[in-house]
Design a protein around this motif. Structure first.
Motif, short mmCIF file in Angstrom:
data_model
loop_
_atom_site.label_atom_id
_atom_site.label_comp_id
_atom_site.label_asym_id
_atom_site.label_seq_id
_atom_site.Cartn_x
_atom_site.Cartn_y
_atom_site.Cartn_z
N UNK A 196 0.83 -1.20 0.00
CA UNK A 196 0.00 0.00 0.00
C UNK A 196 0.87 1.26 0.00
N UNK A 197 1.95 1.18 0.76
CA UNK A 197 2.87 2.32 0.79
C UNK A 197 3.53 2.52 -0.58
N UNK A 253 2.19 1.87 -3.37
CA UNK A 253 1.19 2.54 -4.21
C UNK A 253 1.07 4.00 -3.82
N UNK A 254 1.14 4.28 -2.51
CA UNK A 254 1.04 5.67 -2.05
C UNK A 254 2.23 6.50 -2.54
N UNK A 255 3.34 5.81 -2.88
CA UNK A 255 4.48 6.54 -3.42
C UNK A 255 4.23 6.91 -4.88
N UNK A 256 3.18 6.33 -5.47
CA UNK A 256 2.87 6.62 -6.86
C UNK A 256 3.65 5.77 -7.84
N UNK A 257 4.16 4.61 -7.38
CA UNK A 257 4.92 3.73 -8.27
C UNK A 257 4.00 3.13 -9.33
N UNK A 281 -6.83 4.65 -2.10
CA UNK A 281 -6.19 3.36 -1.85
C UNK A 281 -7.04 2.48 -0.92
N UNK A 320 -2.41 8.21 -9.65
CA UNK A 320 -1.04 7.71 -9.45
C UNK A 320 -0.04 8.85 -9.59
N UNK A 354 -0.27 10.75 -6.23
CA UNK A 354 0.22 10.01 -5.07
C UNK A 354 1.73 10.09 -4.98
N UNK A 355 2.21 10.44 -3.85
CA UNK A 355 3.65 10.52 -3.67
C UNK A 355 4.22 11.84 -4.11
N UNK A 378 1.97 5.50 7.24
CA UNK A 378 1.13 4.52 7.91
C UNK A 378 1.53 4.30 9.36
N UNK A 391 8.27 10.11 -10.12
CA UNK A 391 7.67 11.41 -10.44
C UNK A 391 8.64 12.41 -11.05
#
Lengths: 326, 330
Positions: free
Chosen positions: A221-222, A224-228, B64, B92, B95-96, B103, B127
């Motif tokens: 999940x992390x 994904x949260x990084x936008x990978x 998410x 996407x 995100x980031x 978390x 990015x």
């Protein structure tokens, strides 16, 4: 690490001794090899001469002790049937078996990992359900029957492949194998498929279960949260974590494949160790049986060692634990 | 305080957000119609007990949600862009880079098999079109920024070679890599011990000040909110029951649930005495009947609370309270 290897080797010595006793008692109970070996016209005197020659007139415990003392000097005895060194017979047949197992394992991994990843990532899609449904059949079909069907359909009815035996050999880089020739591949494909099918379904199920667990973890999940990109998450983050579990099972299965290729080798008349052990059991050729089993034990131990090393290559946590522990 | 009220324009607006989980037992309305606003550079404490929907709100914003979670109604507008209408590729990209997330458990957030540099460089290159060397230097600087000593060596380490607090710093460094406008922090200090928790809080305050980023701090710990946030929103059973500035809400809670939460914090005066509790349990979010969701546990409940679900009402300024009988009992 060295201590660890030594401990492993000592364990294997114990395994070999226990196995020796079991085989000696087993063969002793089943019958006298000489009954099978001497021709029906041989008289009593001939028979007894043979028994004495093979040392079978001695009490069982004495036979075991004599065998072990020879074993310590590196002598694994001579085949009753071929009067050749038993170890030589087994080692001669080993490349054929290893070749078959190698092809089967590569096949199982090459199909099992992608299918397992797919069904794990998209568990509710129609293709995933189809794959899982089919894989249940794969687990349930008896291996020998499946082999016979492969021969019947692909070799006999359609004539696509030879029905048995090993193909032409060739030597490249000092390695003699049938995998260097086209004829060799034609011969190896059917038995390898037969051997691979069960492994493949096992790998699919294992990878699937693992992937389904991993995708729920916080680090995915992390990621994904990084936008990978999803591609990177699947092929780096998920795949690498799946490999840890997969390697353990592959290690165990590889030993199993070598040991239990007996059925496939028999069905496809593949001249490997499995075929040799079956033939030897029929004629109670005790030295060959024992030599074969010793070789198998050694193979198991070697494979387990390799798995342990691979483990620490992939998982850094194990690496530290081990260098700290030993 | 730095730029508390009126620090910047609106960054995030949530209107009537509904997030549901279709389960075998029925549809769980984890978030059931909430409204929230967040300014640039503002820290919002999102407070509530387990299952109140505070984490689900966070995951809804960043897109998410775990299966079978779905946002079924509402709008989430981030810097003028409707996130619920945006497709996965657009999300996407955000995100980031513009919205980051941290978390709860730092032991679980980093992939155990990959080195820190791998995990940081992949986040940078997701990015920014930069080479590996440039990315590596940025990763090193980011680690230094969150107070990790000798970052060059630590980049080569694996997650298990860090302590919990250091790991959470690494996670924060990763979240900060692209200087996001918003960080959603889901109980980021709950798994850490108190001294480390204070360090992390201090660090976040400093970074917020330097980087002007907004923060949604999801927690069940009111004392953390008191020291960190500008505003607070209290969630109960999928709803926001009270929101306003931290000082107002914590000093003069209007909603009986907020009051109960504050009352159940152990204090010096009451040492040795029994702790105040809120009686009862949160109702199941599968079959929510009419009326106020807190009424069964509420000392002020009346007939009206049984039949009539209270809507959020302003009680002055930015203060919103969903209660028929608001007022400070203190």
């Amino acid at each position: 690490m060295t201590l660890y290897i030594v401990r492993r080797l000592l364990q294997s010595v114990l395994v070999v001794v226990i196995m020796l006793v079991l085989v000696f008692v087993g063969v002793y109970v089943i019958g006298n090899p000489v009954d099978v070996m001497v021709s029906t016209e041989a008289d009593q005197e001939e028979f007894e001469r043979m028994v004495r020659l093979l040392g079978l007139d001695q009490p069982l415990w004495k036979q075991i002790l004599v065998y072990i003392s020879n074993l310590v000097q590196g002598d694994l005895g001579r085949s009753f049937a071929f009067s050749e060194p038993a170890l030589k017979l087994v080692v001669q047949r080993m490349p054929a078996t290893l070749e078959l197992v190698f092809v089967a394992m590569v096949m199982a991994l090459a199909t099992g990992i992608p299918l397992g990843m797919y069904t794990g990532l998209h568990p509710d899609t129609v293709p995933a359900r189809l794959i899982m449904g089919t894989s249940i059949i794969g687990v349930s079909i008896p291996n020998f029957w499946q082999g016979l069907m492969l021969i019947f359909v692909l070799a006999v009815s359609w004539g696509l492949f030879p029905s048995g035996g090993r193909g032409e050999l060739d030597t490249v880089f000092g390695i003699t194998s049938s995998l260097w020739t086209a004829d060799g591949w034609r011969h190896v494909l059917l038995p390898a498929v037969n051997l691979a099918l069960f492994q493949c379904t096992l790998i699919i199920r294992l990878v699937r279960a693992n992937v389904r667990e991993i995708v729920l973890l916080d680090y995915i999940r992390f990621a994904r949260a990084k936008g990978l990109a999803w591609r990177r998450i699947v092929f780096v983050h998920i795949l690498k974590n799946t490999l840890v579990v997969l390697i353990t099972v592959i290690g165990l299965q590889l030993g199993g494949l070598i040991a239990y290729s007996v059925v496939t080798e028999t069905v496809f008349a593949w001249p490997g160790m499995g075929k040799l052990i079956i033939d030897s059991v029929y004629i109670l050729d005790r030295p060959v049986i024992v030599a074969y089993l010793i070789v198998i034990v050694m193979l198991f131990i070697t494979i387990n060692l390799i798995v342990d090393v691979l483990y620490s290559v992939i998982d850094p946590r194990i690496r530290t634990a081990r260098s700290g522990g030993d | 305080m730095f730029h508390t009220n009126g620090a910047g324009g609106e960054l995030l607006r949530i209107e009537g957000l509904h997030t549901e989980f279709a389960t075998r037992a029925g549809t769980v309305r984890a978030v059931d119609g909430i409204d929230l606003r967040l300014r640039r550079g503002e820290i919002l404490g999102l407070v509530g007990e387990s299952g109140s929907g505070k984490s689900v709100t966070g995951f809804s914003i960043i897109g998410l949600l775990d299966e079978p979670g779905r946002v079924t109604a509402g709008r989430i507008v981030f810097d003028g862009q409707d996130l619920l209408a945006a497709g996965e590729p657009a999300l996407a990209r955000l995100r980031g880079s513009r919205i980051a997330m941290i978390f709860q458990d730092p032991m679980m957030t980093l992939n155990p098999l990959l080195r820190i540099d791998t995990q940081m460089i992949e986040a940078i290159r997701a990015h920014s079109k930069v080479g590996r060397d440039a990315a590596w230097r940025r990763a090193r600087d980011a680690l230094g920024l969150v107070g990790i000593p000798s970052p060059e060596e630590r980049l080569r380490a694996y997650p298990h070679q860090f302590s919990g607090g250091m790991r959470q710093r690494v996670v924060i460094a990763i979240a900060m890599l692209h200087a996001p406008d918003l960080i959603i922090a889901d109980e980021p200090t709950t798994a850490l011990d108190v001294t480390i928790q204070a360090q992390i809080l201090h660090e976040m305050q400093r970074l917020r000040r330097e980087r002007e980023m907004a923060l949604i701090w999801i927690t069940h710990d009111l004392s953390v909110v008191a020291g960190l946030a500008d505003r607070v929103a209290v969630m109960y059973a999928g709803r926001i029951v009270e929101q306003g500035s931290v000082d107002e809400v914590l000093d003069t809670p209007e909603h009986p649930y907020t009051e109960g939460l504050i009352g159940s914090i152990p204090s010096h005066d009451a040492a040795g005495g029994a702790l105040a509790q809120i009686p009862g349990m949160m109702p199941s979010l599968i079959d929510v009947g009419p009326g106020c969701r807190f009424r069964e546990r509420c000392p002020r409940a009346t007939h009206r609370c049984r039949d009539d679900d209270p809507a959020p009402r302003s009680t002055g300024g930015e203060r919103l309270v969903s209660c028929h009988h608001p007022g400070s009992g203190r």
